[in-house]
Design a protein around this motif. Structure first.
Motif, mmCIF file in Angstrom:
data_model
loop_
_atom_site.group_PDB
_atom_site.id
_atom_site.type_symbol
_atom_site.label_atom_id
_atom_site.label_comp_id
_atom_site.label_asym_id
_atom_site.label_seq_id
_atom_site.Cartn_x
_atom_site.Cartn_y
_atom_site.Cartn_z
ATOM 1 N N ASP A 217 0.803 -1.303 0.146
ATOM 2 C CA ASP A 217 0.087 0.074 -0.039
ATOM 3 C C ASP A 217 0.989 1.263 -0.017
ATOM 4 O OD1 ASP A 217 0.911 0.305 2.596
ATOM 5 O OD2 ASP A 217 -0.690 -0.819 3.435
ATOM 6 N N GLY A 218 0.273 2.406 -0.006
ATOM 7 C CA GLY A 218 0.996 3.885 -0.075
ATOM 8 C C GLY A 218 1.979 3.817 1.082
ATOM 9 N N GLU B 212 1.923 5.425 -9.134
ATOM 10 C CA GLU B 212 0.431 5.233 -8.612
ATOM 11 C C GLU B 212 -0.373 4.865 -9.581
ATOM 12 O OE1 GLU B 212 -0.336 8.145 -5.038
ATOM 13 O OE2 GLU B 212 1.467 9.019 -5.831
ATOM 14 N N SER B 213 -1.389 4.076 -9.551
ATOM 15 C CA SER B 213 -2.387 3.697 -10.386
ATOM 16 C C SER B 213 -1.890 3.953 -11.864
ATOM 17 C CB SER B 213 -3.407 4.827 -10.258
ATOM 18 O OG SER B 213 -3.871 4.883 -8.750
ATOM 19 N N TYR C 58 0.691 8.326 -0.766
ATOM 20 C CA TYR C 58 0.549 7.514 -1.727
ATOM 21 C C TYR C 58 -0.638 6.388 -2.069
ATOM 22 C CZ TYR C 58 5.510 9.220 -2.053
ATOM 23 O OH TYR C 58 6.465 10.167 -2.038
ATOM 24 N N ALA C 59 -1.165 6.697 -3.293
ATOM 25 C CA ALA C 59 -2.429 5.751 -3.200
ATOM 26 C C ALA C 59 -2.146 4.427 -3.903
ATOM 27 C CB ALA C 59 -3.454 6.675 -4.120
ATOM 28 N N HIS C 60 -3.085 3.415 -3.134
ATOM 29 C CA HIS C 60 -2.922 2.101 -3.731
ATOM 30 C C HIS C 60 -3.592 1.999 -4.974
ATOM 31 C CE1 HIS C 60 -2.596 -2.351 -3.752
ATOM 32 N NE2 HIS C 60 -3.840 -2.350 -3.651
ATOM 33 N N VAL D 39 0.243 0.779 -5.902
ATOM 34 C CA VAL D 39 1.455 1.488 -5.970
ATOM 35 C C VAL D 39 2.758 0.600 -6.040
ATOM 36 C CG1 VAL D 39 1.730 1.550 -3.398
ATOM 37 C CG2 VAL D 39 2.812 3.389 -4.684
#
Length: 399
Positions: A151-152, A176-177, A198-200, A202
């Motif tokens: 994850d982030g 990310e993404s 940071y967004a999942h 990632v």
């Protein structure tokens, strides 16, 4: 074998539904059940199928999925389901003909494309549920890594790990993404990061740099890589022992009398397909073996606390056995009587008593007998002289 598999394992990216192939869209339209992570389900167009959210942890959803056997089911997975993906985890539960796969573009391919890196010379790691220490064998100047992260929040842990290993100068691109409209790239240096959100999903693309100590590729790594109380197979003898063990892909090793775990650890470092079990009767040493294996990126080493041969009962059968401690006639007799023909055996002896056991074994069973005598230059008065180590007798044989 059914004519049409009941299960389709479908790879999905962040560009869904636009990025889905015609075959993937047809599978979704024909499905009775679509099961996947909530994020994946949210990317799909309206469906006639019943949508089931895959629970966390992943293993909890397998029984639910198998309960739909006989219906038309689509299982959603990220990118390519068989490259550090969920597809491989399902294979032990499915028979041939029950499933098909429609892979998407892997995150590794997307990341390599974003970085302009040749994928064939880039090391790829899936660390969704694995420790960051898995990176340790690959950390060397100039090496390029693509690392899938849980994850982030794991980005910060990754940076801290690289700094702690001496690779703080590494250039990192946090991706990310990938492949979708929300794709974002952040370029930073491991030891200069001030953190970030940071967004999942990632991943991180890393170009390794710094003053860390790279782990050599050849067997016989320096003794300093292993925490030890002094009970270990020393570097030159270890190199010769690994040569005698001769690891081959997908083989399993028993390391009897593990000490520091150096033999089993170096065996595992030879190839990611290898597995090993080390048997150690001393609790402190057994704990140290586990710590050494984790630190050097081979946490898959199984450590069994006990005395051989009693502790060998019920273990996964080996292709190769090393006896580095606890050598006795009874142990050799048990190995000879309980392991199948073709099993390779290597045993090292340092005492006169254990040497006598190997001399007798060689006389009865044949094989190769080698006496290893080493000496190192050491200060001697105003000059230098040779300081001899205890000689080692090594017996190797195929049962």
């Amino acid at each position: 074998m059914p004519d049409t598999p009941w299960l389709t394992i479908l790879g999905i990216g962040e560009d869904a539904p636009e990025g889905l192939s015609r075959a993937s869209l047809a599978a979704l339209e024909d499905a009775e059940i679509v099961m996947g992570a909530a994020r994946h389900l949210s990317l799909l167009p309206p469906l006639r199928a019943d949508c089931v959210t895959w629970p966390v942890p992943f293993a909890d959803g397998i029984e639910t999925l198998l309960g739909y056997r006989g219906r038309r089911v689509v299982m959603l997975a990220s990118g390519d389901p068989f490259w550090f993906g969920a597809g491989g985890s399902m294979m032990r539960h499915l028979a041939p003909g029950e499933w098909r796969t429609l892979p998407g573009v892997s995150t590794f391919s997307l990341a390599a494309g974003a970085m302009g890196w040749p994928l064939e010379t880039t090391r790829c790691f899936g660390l969704h549920a694995a420790p960051l220490s898995r990176l340790r064998p690959a950390l060397a100047p100039g090496v390029r890594l693509i690392v899938l992260l849980r994850d982030g929040a794991a980005v910060s842990s990754l940076l801290q790990y690289l700094v702690a290993q001496g690779w703080g100068a590494s250039a990192i691109s946090v991706l990310e993404s990938l492949g979708g409209p929300n794709m974002r790239r952040s370029d930073l240096r491991a030891d200069e990061s001030v953190g970030g959100n940071y967004a999942h999903p990632v991943c991180a693309a890393i170009e390794v740099a710094g003053t860390g100590i790279a782990l050599p590729l050849a067997s016989g790594r320096p003794d300093t890589f292993f925490d030890s109380d002094g009970t270990m197979t020393k570097q030159p003898v270890r190199a010769m022992t690994l040569s005698a063990l001769a690891p081959r892909p997908f083989e399993h090793l028993w390391d009897i009398g593990g000490g520091s775990g150096s033999i089993a650890i170096e065996w595992l470092l030879s190839d990611p397909s290898l597995s090993a079990t080390t048997i150690e009767q001393n609790p402190a040493r057994a704990a140290r073996i586990t710590a050494n294996a984790t630190a050097l990126g081979v946490d898959r080493l199984q450590v069994v606390e006990g005395v051989a041969p009693a502790a060998l009962q019920g273990l996964t059968r080996p292709d190769c056995v090393f006896v580095g401690g606890g050598l006795s006639q009874a142990l050799l007799d048990w190995i000879d009587g309980n392991l199948p023909a073709g099993t390779r055996l290597v045993a090292n002896a340092v005492t006169l008593e254990s040497e006598a056991v190997l001399l007798k074994a060689h006389e009865r069973r044949g094989g190769d007998l080698l006496r290893i005598e080493l000496a190192r230059a050491a200060p001697l008065g105003p000059g230098r002289g040779w300081k001899a180590s205890f000689p080692i007798v090594q017996w190797s044989v195929t049962l």
